[in-house]
Write a protein that holds these residues in place. Sequence first.
Motif, PDB file in Angstrom:
ATOM      1  N   GLY A  35       0.801  -1.211   0.000  1.00  0.00           N
ATOM      2  CA  GLY A  35       0.000   0.000   0.000  1.00  0.00           C
ATOM      3  C   GLY A  35       0.833   1.261   0.000  1.00  0.00           C
ATOM      4  N   TRP A  36       0.112   2.362   0.131  1.00  0.00           N
ATOM      5  CA  TRP A  36       0.729   3.686   0.119  1.00  0.00           C
ATOM      6  C   TRP A  36       0.212   4.510   1.294  1.00  0.00           C
ATOM      7  N   TYR A  37       1.128   5.225   1.919  1.00  0.00           N
ATOM      8  CA  TYR A  37       0.830   6.260   2.883  1.00  0.00           C
ATOM      9  C   TYR A  37       1.346   7.579   2.312  1.00  0.00           C
ATOM     10  N   ARG A  38       0.901   8.669   2.902  1.00  0.00           N
ATOM     11  CA  ARG A  38       1.480   9.964   2.552  1.00  0.00           C
ATOM     12  C   ARG A  38       1.597  10.814   3.804  1.00  0.00           C
ATOM     13  N   GLN A  39       2.560  11.725   3.754  1.00  0.00           N
ATOM     14  CA  GLN A  39       2.794  12.631   4.872  1.00  0.00           C
ATOM     15  C   GLN A  39       3.021  14.032   4.339  1.00  0.00           C
ATOM     16  N   ALA A  40       2.086  14.921   4.674  1.00  0.00           N
ATOM     17  CA  ALA A  40       2.206  16.317   4.299  1.00  0.00           C
ATOM     18  C   ALA A  40       3.026  17.044   5.361  1.00  0.00           C
ATOM     19  N   PRO A  41       3.627  18.188   5.017  1.00  0.00           N
ATOM     20  CA  PRO A  41       4.446  18.930   5.984  1.00  0.00           C
ATOM     21  C   PRO A  41       3.666  19.247   7.254  1.00  0.00           C
ATOM     22  N   GLY A  42       4.238  18.902   8.389  1.00  0.00           N
ATOM     23  CA  GLY A  42       3.624  19.203   9.673  1.00  0.00           C
ATOM     24  C   GLY A  42       2.454  18.317  10.046  1.00  0.00           C
ATOM     25  N   LYS A  43       2.222  17.268   9.272  1.00  0.00           N
ATOM     26  CA  LYS A  43       1.082  16.398   9.545  1.00  0.00           C
ATOM     27  C   LYS A  43       1.546  14.952   9.720  1.00  0.00           C
ATOM     28  N   GLN A  44       0.660  14.151  10.294  1.00  0.00           N
ATOM     29  CA  GLN A  44       0.954  12.738  10.489  1.00  0.00           C
ATOM     30  C   GLN A  44       0.880  11.973   9.179  1.00  0.00           C
ATOM     31  N   ARG A  45       1.630  10.870   9.138  1.00  0.00           N
ATOM     32  CA  ARG A  45       1.554   9.981   7.987  1.00  0.00           C
ATOM     33  C   ARG A  45       0.196   9.270   8.003  1.00  0.00           C
ATOM     34  N   LYS A  46      -0.474   9.264   6.859  1.00  0.00           N
ATOM     35  CA  LYS A  46      -1.801   8.671   6.772  1.00  0.00           C
ATOM     36  C   LYS A  46      -1.895   7.690   5.611  1.00  0.00           C
ATOM     37  N   SER A  47      -2.709   6.662   5.797  1.00  0.00           N
ATOM     38  CA  SER A  47      -2.911   5.676   4.752  1.00  0.00           C
ATOM     39  C   SER A  47      -3.683   6.284   3.584  1.00  0.00           C
ATOM     40  N   VAL A  48      -3.250   5.939   2.394  1.00  0.00           N
ATOM     41  CA  VAL A  48      -3.901   6.406   1.177  1.00  0.00           C
ATOM     42  C   VAL A  48      -4.665   5.261   0.503  1.00  0.00           C
ATOM     43  N   ALA A  49      -3.974   4.136   0.318  1.00  0.00           N
ATOM     44  CA  ALA A  49      -4.593   3.006  -0.388  1.00  0.00           C
ATOM     45  C   ALA A  49      -3.859   1.730  -0.035  1.00  0.00           C
ATOM     46  N   THR A  50      -4.609   0.624  -0.032  1.00  0.00           N
ATOM     47  CA  THR A  50      -4.014  -0.682   0.227  1.00  0.00           C
ATOM     48  C   THR A  50      -4.530  -1.685  -0.788  1.00  0.00           C
ATOM     49  N   ILE A  51      -3.741  -2.733  -1.017  1.00  0.00           N
ATOM     50  CA  ILE A  51      -4.147  -3.801  -1.911  1.00  0.00           C
ATOM     51  C   ILE A  51      -3.602  -5.114  -1.369  1.00  0.00           C
ATOM     52  N   THR A  52      -4.475  -6.097  -1.272  1.00  0.00           N
ATOM     53  CA  THR A  52      -4.047  -7.396  -0.769  1.00  0.00           C
ATOM     54  C   THR A  52      -3.399  -8.208  -1.892  1.00  0.00           C
ATOM     55  N   SER A  53      -2.834  -9.325  -1.531  1.00  0.00           N
ATOM     56  CA  SER A  53      -2.223 -10.188  -2.541  1.00  0.00           C
ATOM     57  C   SER A  53      -3.265 -10.727  -3.513  1.00  0.00           C
ATOM     58  N   GLY A  54      -4.519 -10.769  -3.068  1.00  0.00           N
ATOM     59  CA  GLY A  54      -5.599 -11.230  -3.932  1.00  0.00           C
ATOM     60  C   GLY A  54      -6.229 -10.136  -4.769  1.00  0.00           C
ATOM     61  N   GLY A  55      -5.798  -8.903  -4.529  1.00  0.00           N
ATOM     62  CA  GLY A  55      -6.284  -7.789  -5.340  1.00  0.00           C
ATOM     63  C   GLY A  55      -7.391  -6.953  -4.722  1.00  0.00           C
ATOM     64  N   SER A  56      -7.794  -7.251  -3.497  1.00  0.00           N
ATOM     65  CA  SER A  56      -8.790  -6.416  -2.841  1.00  0.00           C
ATOM     66  C   SER A  56      -8.166  -5.077  -2.458  1.00  0.00           C
ATOM     67  N   THR A  57      -8.926  -4.004  -2.654  1.00  0.00           N
ATOM     68  CA  THR A  57      -8.395  -2.668  -2.438  1.00  0.00           C
ATOM     69  C   THR A  57      -9.223  -1.889  -1.418  1.00  0.00           C
ATOM     70  N   ASP A  58      -8.582  -0.886  -0.848  1.00  0.00           N
ATOM     71  CA  ASP A  58      -9.238   0.023   0.081  1.00  0.00           C
ATOM     72  C   ASP A  58      -8.586   1.384  -0.067  1.00  0.00           C
ATOM     73  N   TYR A  59      -9.380   2.449   0.091  1.00  0.00           N
ATOM     74  CA  TYR A  59      -8.896   3.799  -0.125  1.00  0.00           C
ATOM     75  C   TYR A  59      -9.321   4.731   0.996  1.00  0.00           C
ATOM     76  N   ALA A  60      -8.518   5.730   1.235  1.00  0.00           N
ATOM     77  CA  ALA A  60      -8.928   6.819   2.110  1.00  0.00           C
ATOM     78  C   ALA A  60     -10.055   7.577   1.419  1.00  0.00           C
ATOM     79  N   ASP A  61     -10.971   8.101   2.209  1.00  0.00           N
ATOM     80  CA  ASP A  61     -12.120   8.816   1.639  1.00  0.00           C
ATOM     81  C   ASP A  61     -11.668   9.976   0.759  1.00  0.00           C
ATOM     82  N   SER A  62     -10.575  10.607   1.127  1.00  0.00           N
ATOM     83  CA  SER A  62     -10.126  11.805   0.424  1.00  0.00           C
ATOM     84  C   SER A  62      -9.631  11.515  -0.999  1.00  0.00           C
ATOM     85  N   VAL A  63      -9.351  10.245  -1.310  1.00  0.00           N
ATOM     86  CA  VAL A  63      -8.821   9.935  -2.642  1.00  0.00           C
ATOM     87  C   VAL A  63      -9.735   9.018  -3.449  1.00  0.00           C
ATOM     88  N   LYS A  64     -10.817   8.566  -2.847  1.00  0.00           N
ATOM     89  CA  LYS A  64     -11.723   7.659  -3.567  1.00  0.00           C
ATOM     90  C   LYS A  64     -12.243   8.325  -4.852  1.00  0.00           C
TER      91      LYS A  64
END
Length: 115
Positions: A35-64
């Motif tokens: 998966g991917w996380y991102r960290q903006a200046p002065g902010k905590q690292r947050k999850s953006v998207a994940t994908i399992t080995s089987g291809g199931s995905t999940d996204y942060a609401d802000s990027v859906k």
Amino acid sequence: QVQLVESGGDLVQPGGSLKLSCAASGSSRTISTMGWYRQAPGKQRKSVATITSGGSTDYADSVKGRFTISRDNAKNTVYLQMNNLTPEDTAVYYCYCNTAVRRFWGQGTQVTVSS
């Protein structure tokens, strides 16, 4: 041990697109979720998207609807297609992978969205 190398970060105008890549090497046969996380200046690292080995995905609401995560298991590579980028997407993007032992992180790639 697993090594992760990201690429694709750049400066892009609002409304533009970028595709990030993250290639895994080493003990990559043990990788499960990636998966991917991102960290903006002065902010905590947050999850953006994940994908399992089987291809199931999940996204942060802000990027859906704008970001798409995918992976090529044969190449041990995970991708993040980012469309309709806004200045709020500006951050360092980190990829990760989970193994049975621990989580590994890449070194990060800078994405800057600005006119």
